[in-house]
Scaffold this active site. Structure first.
Site: not given
Length: 525
Positions: A161, A243
């Protein structure tokens, strides 16, 4: 998930910016207070002030960032950390202390509070190194680029991430950042902006998220539904599979964002989630809103959105697209004040304001970018130029660097590679955003030149309205010698060592659509 990214951009360019922290005057001479300050859900539950009122320290390595956290009197002592340069695995180590809990493979904001991390000077780039926020509160991250963080391959960081939050995180404002990868899960990357395991009261504003399989999620599984109260506004999502975000449970307010080239799905509201989706602009994308890849439905309230060349798949057991007839199926009450830009101007205002090193410009709520020192209803400072004619000043452009735009000088000209029909080289130096040059294909050269040498250290590339985000990778060349002055991706401000030359060339080496360069501005400083 199968990768379907049709194009790639190299790491984002870092360039000079005017920077700010909320509620405190920084020591850096260029620092000013950001217009409006923190926005959205990050204003709730006590608000987000970051390190306001604390000491200001400088850091050019990850180790120095950790040391700044560890040298505080306590884990809650306010601090503002001004970051410059490139932060990577080679200069980031674990630092120990009573006021910190750090790690060597990421920037670790763990079990702490009251911290601002802000990029200054020529820019702050976190290269293959993610920022991890865990068990923390009252955090501001502003004006930084985080790129190419991997969960597989080498080097590894932060579970893949770019910015990740988990485990009892409260009140975080992430603003004017650029988050990017160079592919999807099969290439080793994960999400750009992920929140899980009890994260609440977060705002992501004026950010660029691009070139990734996954934009980000709220909730790691269908049972992780305790996250929420998240605001996304004035962000650019470009070249992403899905997403944008994925929302499992909770509430998200999503307004004035620009979505371009979403390949598989966009805002995915599922598992009881509620999304308020206002005045966004969706372009050249598929299934931009709905419930996808699950039978556990979410809901949405919609108003004022524009769907430009959006395709919709047929509904099924695990896919419930909101379109093509997009209507609300819930209501969401928003507890804070906010002003919507018209969806029609979202592409231009987001292009002018979103991302790191854009001078922290924001929208004034009337589709006009304003500088951080201006009030919410102020007009932008007029552009300095070689011409005093008002008609030479593009009225909808972002505020440029100070000084004279050398491209408007009396001895300036323009040329380049083959141009598309109906366009002109001279359109890049006529002071108008309504005219532009395009190459005859997806790549090409455009130059500004002079009869006598000029000292140039900054270039601003502005795309035509409706075509923002088309320019991919590029090189900036000294047209007189052929030397590469800078390489990067995307339109915007480019800074480099001052060079005396009679010609500067932008060489576009990739694009997502036909590039349209409206203005090629050049400055001495």
């Amino acid at each position: 998930m199968k990768r379907r990214l049709g194009w790639r951009l190299p790491a984002a360019l870092a360039s000079t910016a005017v920077v700010a922290a909320v509620g405190v005057a920084l020591q850096a001479p260029q620092a000013v207070a950001a217009t409006g300050g923190v926005t959205g859900y990050a204003t709730q539950n006590g608000g987000t002030t970051g390190g306001a009122g604390g000491a200001t320290v400088s850091a050019s390595t990850g180790t120095a960032i950790h040391a700044a956290l560890c040298n505080r009197a306590s884990s809650s002592t306010p601090i503002i950390i001004q970051v410059s340069g490139t932060i990577n695995h080679g200069n980031t180590t674990k630092v120990s202390g009573n006021s910190c809990n750090t790690a060597a493979d990421k920037i670790e904001l763990k079990e702490i509070s009251n911290v601002t991390i802000i990029g200054v000077g020529g820019g702050a780039i976190f290269d293959q190194l993610g920022i991890h926020i865990r068990d923390s509160s009252n955090i501001i991250i502003q004006n930084v680029t985080v790129r190419n963080v991997k969960k597989s391959g080498s080097p590894l960081s932060n579970g893949g991430d770019a910015i990740g939050m988990e485990s009892s995180v409260r009140r975080v404002w992430v603003d004017h950042v650029t988050l990017e990868a160079s592919g999807g899960e099969s290439e080793g990357y994960d999400g750009l902006f992920d929140m899980k395991d009890d994260v609440q009261y977060v705002t992501l504003s004026y950010a660029i998220l691009r070139n990734s399989g996954r934009g980000g999620l709220i909730g790691s599984s269908e049972s992780d539904t305790g996250n929420g109260f998240i605001t996304f506004h004035h962000n650019l999502y470009s070249n992403i599979d899905s997403r944008t975000p994925l929302l499992r449970g909770g509430i998200a307010h999503i307004y004035n964002n620009h979505y371009v080239n979403l390949h598989e799905s966009g805002i995915n509201s599922r598992a009881g989630a509620k999304a308020k989706v206002d005045n966004n602009y969706f372009k050249d994308s598929k299934d931009v809103l709905g419930t996808f890849y699950t039978s556990e439905l979410g809901s949405w309230q919609v108003s004022g959105n524009i769907f430009d060349n959006v395709t919709w798949s047929s509904p099924g057991t695990d896919n419930r697209p909101a379109g093509p007839n997009v209507v609300s199926n819930t209501t969401v009450s928003i507890p804070y004040a906010y002003t919507l830009d018209a969806a029609s101007c979202v592409p231009s205002v987001v292009a002018a304001t979103a991302g790191a090193n854009k001078g922290l410009q924001v929208s004034n709520g009337s589709c006009t970018p304003v500088s951080p020192s201006a009030g919410p209803t102020s007009s932008p400072t007029p552009r300095p130029s070689a011409s005093t004619s008002p008609s030479a000043q593009p009225s909808n452009s972002p505020q440029p660097p100070s000084g004279t735009n050398l491209s408007l000088a009396s001895d300036a000209g323009a040329d380049g590679s083959s141009k598309a029909s109906g366009t002109s080289y001279g359109n890049v130096k006529d002071g108008s955003l309504t005219t532009f040059w395009s190459p005859s294909g997806a790549t090409g050269d455009i130059s500004v030149k002079w009869s006598s040498a000029k000292s140039v250290s900054r270039v601003v590339i502005r795309e035509a309205s409706g075509s923002t985000g088309a320019i991919g990778s590029w090189q900036l060349l000294n047209g007189a010698s052929g030397a590469v002055l800078k390489s990067g991706s995307g339109a915007g401000t480019i800074t480099f060592t001052a060079t005396s030359t009679t010609k500067v060339t932008l060489r576009i080496t990739s694009s997502s659509a036909t590039p349209k360069v409206a203005e090629f501005e050049t400055y001495a400083s």
